[in-house]
Design an enzyme around this catalytic site. Structure first.
Site, PDB file in Angstrom:
ATOM      1  N   LYS A 176       0.817  -1.218   0.000  1.00 17.10           N
ATOM      2  CA  LYS A 176       0.000   0.000   0.000  1.00 17.10           C
ATOM      3  C   LYS A 176       0.859   1.281   0.000  1.00 17.10           C
ATOM      4  O   LYS A 176       2.048   1.236   0.322  1.00 17.10           O
ATOM      5  CB  LYS A 176      -0.939  -0.044   1.200  1.00 17.10           C
ATOM      6  CG  LYS A 176      -1.901  -1.238   1.123  1.00 17.10           C
ATOM      7  CD  LYS A 176      -2.984  -1.156   2.166  1.00 17.10           C
ATOM      8  CE  LYS A 176      -3.932  -2.334   2.041  1.00 17.10           C
ATOM      9  NZ  LYS A 176      -5.097  -2.211   2.941  1.00 17.10           N
TER      10      LYS A 176
ATOM     11  N   TYR B 257     -12.104  -1.984  -4.491  1.00 17.28           N
ATOM     12  CA  TYR B 257     -12.670  -2.191  -3.154  1.00 17.28           C
ATOM     13  C   TYR B 257     -14.201  -2.115  -3.162  1.00 17.28           C
ATOM     14  O   TYR B 257     -14.805  -1.866  -2.112  1.00 17.28           O
ATOM     15  CB  TYR B 257     -12.096  -1.166  -2.181  1.00 17.28           C
ATOM     16  CG  TYR B 257     -10.711  -1.535  -1.676  1.00 17.28           C
ATOM     17  CD1 TYR B 257     -10.510  -2.654  -0.872  1.00 17.28           C
ATOM     18  CD2 TYR B 257      -9.599  -0.768  -1.992  1.00 17.28           C
ATOM     19  CE1 TYR B 257      -9.248  -3.000  -0.406  1.00 17.28           C
ATOM     20  CE2 TYR B 257      -8.327  -1.103  -1.522  1.00 17.28           C
ATOM     21  CZ  TYR B 257      -8.170  -2.227  -0.729  1.00 17.28           C
ATOM     22  OH  TYR B 257      -6.927  -2.568  -0.266  1.00 17.28           O
TER      23      TYR B 257
ATOM     24  N   ASN C  71      -2.387  -0.274   6.518  1.00 16.48           N
ATOM     25  CA  ASN C  71      -1.921  -1.537   7.104  1.00 16.48           C
ATOM     26  C   ASN C  71      -0.919  -2.285   6.215  1.00 16.48           C
ATOM     27  O   ASN C  71      -0.858  -3.510   6.241  1.00 16.48           O
ATOM     28  CB  ASN C  71      -3.117  -2.410   7.509  1.00 16.48           C
ATOM     29  CG  ASN C  71      -3.981  -2.821   6.330  1.00 16.48           C
ATOM     30  OD1 ASN C  71      -3.718  -2.419   5.207  1.00 16.48           O
ATOM     31  ND2 ASN C  71      -5.003  -3.621   6.587  1.00 16.48           N
TER      32      ASN C  71
ATOM     33  N   HIS D 253      -2.265  -5.536   1.322  1.00 17.32           N
ATOM     34  CA  HIS D 253      -3.549  -6.205   1.105  1.00 17.32           C
ATOM     35  C   HIS D 253      -3.248  -7.669   0.812  1.00 17.32           C
ATOM     36  O   HIS D 253      -2.222  -7.983   0.216  1.00 17.32           O
ATOM     37  CB  HIS D 253      -4.259  -5.570  -0.100  1.00 17.32           C
ATOM     38  CG  HIS D 253      -5.434  -6.377  -0.561  1.00 17.32           C
ATOM     39  ND1 HIS D 253      -6.644  -6.346   0.089  1.00 17.32           N
ATOM     40  CD2 HIS D 253      -5.575  -7.270  -1.583  1.00 17.32           C
ATOM     41  CE1 HIS D 253      -7.482  -7.165  -0.517  1.00 17.32           C
ATOM     42  NE2 HIS D 253      -6.865  -7.738  -1.544  1.00 17.32           N
TER      43      HIS D 253
ATOM     44  N   GLU E 107      -8.706 -10.374  -8.340  1.00 17.63           N
ATOM     45  CA  GLU E 107      -7.767  -9.290  -8.048  1.00 17.63           C
ATOM     46  C   GLU E 107      -6.524  -9.359  -8.944  1.00 17.63           C
ATOM     47  O   GLU E 107      -6.030  -8.324  -9.413  1.00 17.63           O
ATOM     48  CB  GLU E 107      -7.403  -9.313  -6.561  1.00 17.63           C
ATOM     49  CG  GLU E 107      -8.617  -8.940  -5.703  1.00 17.63           C
ATOM     50  CD  GLU E 107      -8.436  -9.160  -4.205  1.00 17.63           C
ATOM     51  OE1 GLU E 107      -9.373  -8.840  -3.461  1.00 17.63           O
ATOM     52  OE2 GLU E 107      -7.368  -9.650  -3.783  1.00 17.63           O
TER      53      GLU E 107
HETATM   54  P1  CMP Z   1      -7.435  -4.757   3.022  1.00 17.36           P
HETATM   55  O1  CMP Z   1      -6.931  -6.121   3.380  1.00 17.36           O
HETATM   56  O2  CMP Z   1      -6.775  -4.073   1.897  1.00 17.36           O
HETATM   57  O3  CMP Z   1      -9.006  -4.843   2.728  1.00 17.36           O
HETATM   58  C1  CMP Z   1      -9.906  -3.807   3.002  1.00 17.36           C
HETATM   59  C2  CMP Z   1      -9.256  -2.646   3.690  1.00 17.36           C
HETATM   60  O4  CMP Z   1     -10.133  -1.750   4.328  1.00 17.36           O
HETATM   61  C3  CMP Z   1      -8.381  -3.160   4.814  1.00 17.36           C
HETATM   62  O5  CMP Z   1      -7.276  -3.838   4.323  1.00 17.36           O
HETATM   63  C4  CMP Z   1      -8.099  -1.879   5.574  1.00 17.36           C
HETATM   64  O6  CMP Z   1      -7.049  -1.140   4.981  1.00 17.36           O
HETATM   65  C5  CMP Z   1      -9.402  -1.119   5.374  1.00 17.36           C
HETATM   66  N1  CMP Z   1     -10.201  -1.170   6.601  1.00 17.36           N
HETATM   67  C6  CMP Z   1     -10.791  -2.250   7.147  1.00 17.36           C
HETATM   68  N2  CMP Z   1     -11.431  -1.899   8.291  1.00 17.36           N
HETATM   69  C7  CMP Z   1     -11.222  -0.569   8.446  1.00 17.36           C
HETATM   70  C8  CMP Z   1     -11.629   0.378   9.419  1.00 17.36           C
HETATM   71  N3  CMP Z   1     -12.367   0.023  10.470  1.00 17.36           N
HETATM   72  N4  CMP Z   1     -11.231   1.659   9.261  1.00 17.36           N
HETATM   73  C9  CMP Z   1     -10.482   2.025   8.188  1.00 17.36           C
HETATM   74  N5  CMP Z   1     -10.078   1.172   7.233  1.00 17.36           N
HETATM   75  C10 CMP Z   1     -10.441  -0.119   7.372  1.00 17.36           C
END
Ligand code: CMP
Length: 147
Positions: A12, A52, A115, A118, A129
């Site tokens: 990311k 998404y 985070n 993904h 994907e």
């Molecule tokens: P990812 O695995 O990329 O899939 C969906 C993404 O949404 C997740 O990682 C996070 O980056 C984001 N996400 C999930 N829950 C939250 C939350 N409560 N607040 C903000 N972002 C979120």
């Protein structure tokens, strides 16, 4: 590509900007995954919304799309037996505060949104994907005959 033998990941924007691409690739390699497709690119807002789309009703959707289109990402297809589940174990919980010690998110994530990586949550989504980012000519599975 055989279902079950590959997964999709995306490094990311924050992790790329902070120079964590190579350290994260090192962890992925160490865990026995093989990179079979990789590109650095920047998602438009529209592309991030499509990627998404499954989260479009969630309260964090707008922030997520904004963040994911804020800078370059690195899209990767990985090959390994049991790839989806093994990769999810390697990256850890979505929220780094709940991620186990030693996981990629524990080491490199800043917050639940930023985070670091993904990871596909099913074989079906891994295919969707991977196809979102790569054509069939850009993925090079191991053990395929290139002659
Ligand atoms: P990812 O695995 O990329 O899939 C969906 C993404 O949404 C997740 O990682 C996070 O980056 C984001 N996400 C999930 N829950 C939250 C939350 N409560 N607040 C903000 N972002 C979120």
């Amino acid at each position: 590509m055989k279902s079950g033998e590959f997964t999709f990941t995306m490094i990311k924007p924050t992790a790329v900007r902070l120079g964590k691409l190579v350290p994260i690739l090192h962890e992925i390699d160490h865990a026995g995954f093989t990179v079979i497709a990789m590109k650095m690119t920047r998602l438009s807002r529209e592309q991030a919304e499509r990627f998404y789309a499954i989260h479009k009703e969630r309260p964090f959707f707008d922030e997520l799309v904004c963040f994911m289109s804020s800078g370059p990402v690195v899209a990767i297809v990985l090959q390994k037996e049991n790839a989806v589940l093994d990769f999810r174990k390697l990256i850890g919980n979505t929220n780094p505060q709940n991620a186990e010690e030693g996981t990629i998110r524990k080491k490199f994530a800043i917050s639940v949104q930023e985070n670091a990586v993904h990871g596909s949550d099913s074989d079906e989504n891994a295919l969707i994907e991977a196809n979102f980012f790569f054509s069939q000519f850009e993925i090079f599975p191991l053990n395929e005959d290139f002659s």
